[in-house]
Design a protein around this motif. Structure first.
Motif: not given
Lengths: 351, 251
Positions: A1, A4, A108, A111-112, A139, A186, B89-92, B95
């Motif tokens: 992870m 990224f 990545a 997207r957070q 998720m 969220r 989605l907040p994932i790489s 994943i």
């Protein structure tokens, strides 16, 4: 992870330096504060689908905490911009930064920060509402706080009683509300809503607008794409008008309205199909600045002095045998701003 | 990896909501193995217990198909927009890819597991270690082959184009394998190709578990197959990442 996501987040100034923009400071750059506030920055952004140019050299920025509204007709490029922003698509050329992160290089990290409610609800037809929400919470790593918030949001959006229904058993409006619920639960740094109230009833629209405002009040930057000028006028701090992939205007509502031809707006109700004839007749005549067809039966004339022009307009139309069913003077609205900047009437846009 | 398991389980739960698909697949397998296998066994000479050989070959083909199905599911999800949700989605991407790969492994267990265990019982080879090893093989091979399916899917991007090409490739891969016919019974040219076919190696890996071939036959095959699966997974991940982000990046 870890491959990224950079371990240490660069400061905004470091990003500017990395991108070759030199050392920025309030002393060297007069618009320093504005740039430093920008959480989203697009520079000559282009997106092509084959030969179709969806976004054409779009450059603008969105400030942290503001509610920015992207307004434009269908196919203007609004959804494409939003999909680039949430890293579902990648730009053909140009740059797009979210909180200093390049959407292509640091997707990545982007997207957070970004959460999106898509125009078309992206639901799993065989899962129940509760399962979809639970999956989303897991998720997004929201944990117990997320579950508590979910209960509240489901209640507000009237989805609580539907929690055991499958995606395929929901109506269009219910699907849309579930799509919006995922973003509200969220509470991302940047919340994107793509035509959030399309297909939702009047009561539902007001609930959604209220919740979007509440989200904004909590500090979230909100980006909303719509082709409903009323929605934009009601919610937006600033508005960007997209037309055929180009950003034709971008400013606060009062500033945009100030750019529309001065004068007053006279709206005429005509017989079916008479709008084109009336437009030809009135355009260029004394006191009339511009004429725009709103629909087959409605024509909007921008005049210098309404009370003085109305009798003249009526006389001219009646002489040519064009029946006028009603006349009213209206305040210039975002409608007029939109028509002014796109240079096209609603009839053409709908066509 | 928790998020990857969540994605895998979510995709699997989606399949469990449509049990008729599972029943149809198992029924199809039973029909083909029991009826067609029995008929063709009457026609083939010189291969002892050909029906068992044929049924184990069907299991190998079913595993291969599961891998390719993972690719078509990716494109079908993209077509219906669900993939956009996953991508946002907040994932790489890593994943997400891992979740889909694990999901394909679970899909293999659902689609191939019950018929394989049933065959184990019917051939009188049932015992717990063998059953567990078989389950592990089905999971690993299905997941590995999903790498190929997803690489194909990500490379083509269009559902229809993928279906056309994968049908064409499947026809060759399945027919030019030793899954349904032993190498000795094949023409020279076919046999020369079938030796390198991953579906042949899957079948050879399964055959000792059903007492169709001695274990030593599968040892080289196992090594080749494991190597092939690792390459499939890595290349699938690279293509997936490259096509989504537009640039090369190691997983």
């Amino acid at each position: 992870m870890g491959l990224f996501t950079s371990r240490r987040t660069l400061t905004k100034t470091e990003h500017w330096q990395r991108d070759g923009l030199g050392v920025l400071s309030p002393e060297t750059v007069p618009w320093y504060n504005y740039i430093m506030d920008a959480i989203i920055k697009a520079e000559a952004l282009v997106k092509r689908y084959g030969n179709v140019i969806a976004l054409d050299e779009v450059t603008f920025s969105i400030k942290q905490g503001e509610l920015f509204c992207l307004l434009g007709p269908n196919g203007a490029g609004k959804s494409t911009f939003l999909l680039l922003l949430c890293t579902v698509l990648k730009p053909t050329s140009g740059k797009l930064y979210v909180a200093g992160h390049d959407v292509t290089k640091d997707s990545a990290a982007v997207r957070q920060l970004v959460g999106i409610a898509f125009q078309e609800p992206k639901l799993f037809w065989r899962h129940t509402v509760q399962e979809m929400i639970d999956f989303h919470i897991a998720m997004c790593g929201l944990g117990r706080v997320g579950r508590q918030r979910a209960e509240e949001i489901l209640e507000i959006l009237e989805l609580t009683s539907l929690r055991h229904r499958r995606g395929l058993e929901l109506s269009g409006g219910q699907q849309k509300r579930l799509e919006i619920a995922r973003v509200l639960i969220r509470q991302p740094e940047i919340a994107i809503f793509d035509e959030p109230t399309a297909g939702i009833d009047i009561h539902g629209k007001h609930v959604v607008w209220h919740e979007i405002n509440r989200l904004k009040a909590s500090g979230t930057t909100v980006i909303l794409a719509t082709n409903d000028v009323y929605e934009a006028e009601r919610l937006a701090d600033r508005v960007g008008i997209l037309d055929r992939g180009r950003l034709v205007a971008c400013d606060s509502l009062p500033a945009l309205k100030a750019l529309v031809p001065r004068g007053e707006v006279v709206e005429l109700a005509l017989s079916d199909g008479a709008a084109h004839q009336a437009q030809t007749l009135l355009e260029g005549s004394e006191g009339v600045l511009e004429c725009v067809i709103v629909s087959n039966t409605r024509l909007r004339a921008y005049v210098l002095h309404g009370h003085h022009s109305i009798p003249q307009i009526l006389e001219r139309l009646l002489k040519r045998g064009i029946e006028v069913h009603g006349v009213r003077m209206i305040e210039p609205s975002l409608d007029d701003v939109f028509l002014h900047f796109t240079g096209r009437g609603f009839v053409e846009l709908e066509g | 990896m928790g998020s990857a398991f969540h994605v895998a389980w979510f995709l699997t739960a989606n399949r469990l909501r449509w049990p008729s698909v599972l029943l149809v697949r198992w029924g199809q397998f039973a029909l083909q193995g029991a009826v067609f296998g029995a008929v063709i066994a009457q026609l083939v000479e010189g291969v002892p217990h050909f029906q068992s050989y044929y049924v184990v070959g069907l299991l190998a083909i079913a595993m291969y198909n599961t891998g390719m199905l993972a690719g078509s599911e990716l494109l079908s999800d993209a077509q219906y927009g669900v993939e956009d949700y996953f991508l946002a989605l907040p994932i790489s991407r890593r994943i997400l890819y891992s979740g889909r790969i694990l999901g394909a492994g679970l899909m293999g267990l659902l689609f191939v597991g019950p018929p394989a265990l049933a065959v184990l019982v019917l051939t009188g080879q049932w015992n717990l270690p063998v059953a567990l090893y078989l389950i592990l093989l089905i999971f690993g091979i299905s997941a590995g082959l999903a790498g190929v399916g997803m690489a194909f899917a990500a490379a083509f991007r269009q559902y229809e184009a993928f279906l056309m090409v994968s049908s064409f490739v499947d026809a060759f891969v399945i027919r030019l394998s030793a899954a349904l016919y032993p190498l000795a019974a094949m023409p020279m040219l076919y046999a020369a190709i079938a030796v390198y076919n991953p579906v042949s190696h899957i079948a050879w890996l399964l055959q000792p578990l059903f007492a169709i071939a001695p274990p030593e036959v599968s040892s080289l095959g196992s090594v080749l197959l494991i190597a092939w699966i690792i390459v499939a997974l890595i290349s699938g991940g690279l293509v997936f990442q490259y096509r989504l982000e537009g640039r090369r990046r190691l997983l």
